[in-house]
Design a protein around this motif. Structure first.
Motif, PDB file in Angstrom:
ATOM      1  N   ILE A  10       0.844  -1.207   0.000  1.00  0.00           N
ATOM      2  CA  ILE A  10       0.000   0.000   0.000  1.00  0.00           C
ATOM      3  C   ILE A  10       0.875   1.251   0.000  1.00  0.00           C
ATOM      4  O   ILE A  10       0.645   2.190  -0.766  1.00  0.00           O
ATOM      5  N   LYS A  11       1.900   1.276   0.853  1.00  0.00           N
ATOM      6  CA  LYS A  11       2.803   2.434   0.900  1.00  0.00           C
ATOM      7  C   LYS A  11       3.542   2.607  -0.415  1.00  0.00           C
ATOM      8  O   LYS A  11       3.690   3.720  -0.915  1.00  0.00           O
ATOM      9  N   SER A  14       1.137   4.056  -3.037  1.00  0.00           N
ATOM     10  CA  SER A  14       0.828   5.469  -2.818  1.00  0.00           C
ATOM     11  C   SER A  14       2.006   6.373  -3.176  1.00  0.00           C
ATOM     12  O   SER A  14       1.813   7.471  -3.678  1.00  0.00           O
ATOM     13  N   ARG A  15       3.251   5.900  -2.962  1.00  0.00           N
ATOM     14  CA  ARG A  15       4.431   6.699  -3.305  1.00  0.00           C
ATOM     15  C   ARG A  15       4.733   6.669  -4.801  1.00  0.00           C
ATOM     16  O   ARG A  15       5.266   7.621  -5.343  1.00  0.00           O
ATOM     17  N   ASN A  19      -2.133   4.152 -10.226  1.00  0.00           N
ATOM     18  CA  ASN A  19      -3.536   4.241  -9.833  1.00  0.00           C
ATOM     19  C   ASN A  19      -4.095   2.953  -9.262  1.00  0.00           C
ATOM     20  O   ASN A  19      -4.943   2.974  -8.388  1.00  0.00           O
ATOM     21  N   GLU A  20      -3.664   1.816  -9.805  1.00  0.00           N
ATOM     22  CA  GLU A  20      -4.253   0.559  -9.382  1.00  0.00           C
ATOM     23  C   GLU A  20      -3.249  -0.579  -9.536  1.00  0.00           C
ATOM     24  O   GLU A  20      -2.517  -0.626 -10.520  1.00  0.00           O
ATOM     25  N   LYS A  33      -6.357   0.525  -5.068  1.00  0.00           N
ATOM     26  CA  LYS A  33      -6.654   1.645  -5.956  1.00  0.00           C
ATOM     27  C   LYS A  33      -6.370   2.944  -5.220  1.00  0.00           C
ATOM     28  O   LYS A  33      -6.603   3.053  -4.023  1.00  0.00           O
ATOM     29  N   THR A  34      -5.894   3.947  -5.962  1.00  0.00           N
ATOM     30  CA  THR A  34      -5.681   5.271  -5.387  1.00  0.00           C
ATOM     31  C   THR A  34      -6.513   6.280  -6.165  1.00  0.00           C
ATOM     32  O   THR A  34      -7.020   5.985  -7.241  1.00  0.00           O
ATOM     33  N   ASN A  35      -6.626   7.492  -5.639  1.00  0.00           N
ATOM     34  CA  ASN A  35      -7.389   8.552  -6.298  1.00  0.00           C
ATOM     35  C   ASN A  35      -6.480   9.534  -7.023  1.00  0.00           C
ATOM     36  O   ASN A  35      -6.872  10.644  -7.314  1.00  0.00           O
ATOM     37  N   GLN A  36      -5.241   9.111  -7.308  1.00  0.00           N
ATOM     38  CA  GLN A  36      -4.286   9.992  -7.963  1.00  0.00           C
ATOM     39  C   GLN A  36      -4.526  10.015  -9.463  1.00  0.00           C
ATOM     40  O   GLN A  36      -5.139   9.121 -10.026  1.00  0.00           O
TER      41      GLN A  36
END
Length: 155
Positions: A10-11, A14-15, A19-20, A33-36
């Motif tokens: 997860i980390k 995010s870095r 996106n997925e 999934k991220t919202n980036q």
């Protein structure tokens, strides 16, 4: 996959700006999934990777994949791969002997190396019995998830 590995993944996601990410194993499936905003990345696909149809649809069209040359060793050998991202150590401390050297035989459950991740030293135990044919990573080198560490002749 244990909770520490999931947290590290997860980390990492995010870095990295991805996106997925979807990972599917025998009895385990995880999608992160991220919202980036989408990021264009270039990657090299491992020789053993397979892209599932559902995952292929989620990949950006800009990803470029290149085949990796197959291992020139005989197919009778098994590759032990890194279960996590971190720093690979062949012994418990610099003044101690290596857990395994080329030619050493070992059994299931034997500690074969240590991988340091986020200041934690994780003892990696063998899931097979065999004899070390080749050590594929230098001591104190960074390793990626699923990176080959040892080439083993199974017993």
């Amino acid at each position: 996959m244990d909770i520490k590995q999931i947290q590290e993944l997860i980390k990492f996601v995010s870095r990295s700006g991805v996106n997925e990410v979807a990972i599917e194993q025998k009895d385990f499936k995880i999608t992160i999934k991220t919202n980036q905003a989408p990021t264009v990345i270039n990657t090299i696909a491992p020789a053993t990777a397979t892209v599932l149809p559902a995952a292929a649809a989620a990949l950006p069209a800009a990803i470029e994949t290149k085949p990796v040359d197959p291992v020139d060793e005989s197919s009778k050998y098994v590759t032990i791969k890194s279960p996590m991202i971190g720093t690979f150590y062949r012994s418990s401390s610099p003044d101690k002997p290596s857990f395994l050297n080329v030619g050493d035989e070992f059994s299931v459950g034997k500690v074969i190396c240590i991988i340091e991740a986020m200041k934690l030293f994780n003892e990696i135990e063998s899931e097979i019995s065999g004899r070390i044919v080749k050590v594929l990573v230098d001591n104190a080198s960074p390793v990626e998830y699923d990176q080959p560490l040892f080439l083993v002749e199974p017993m």
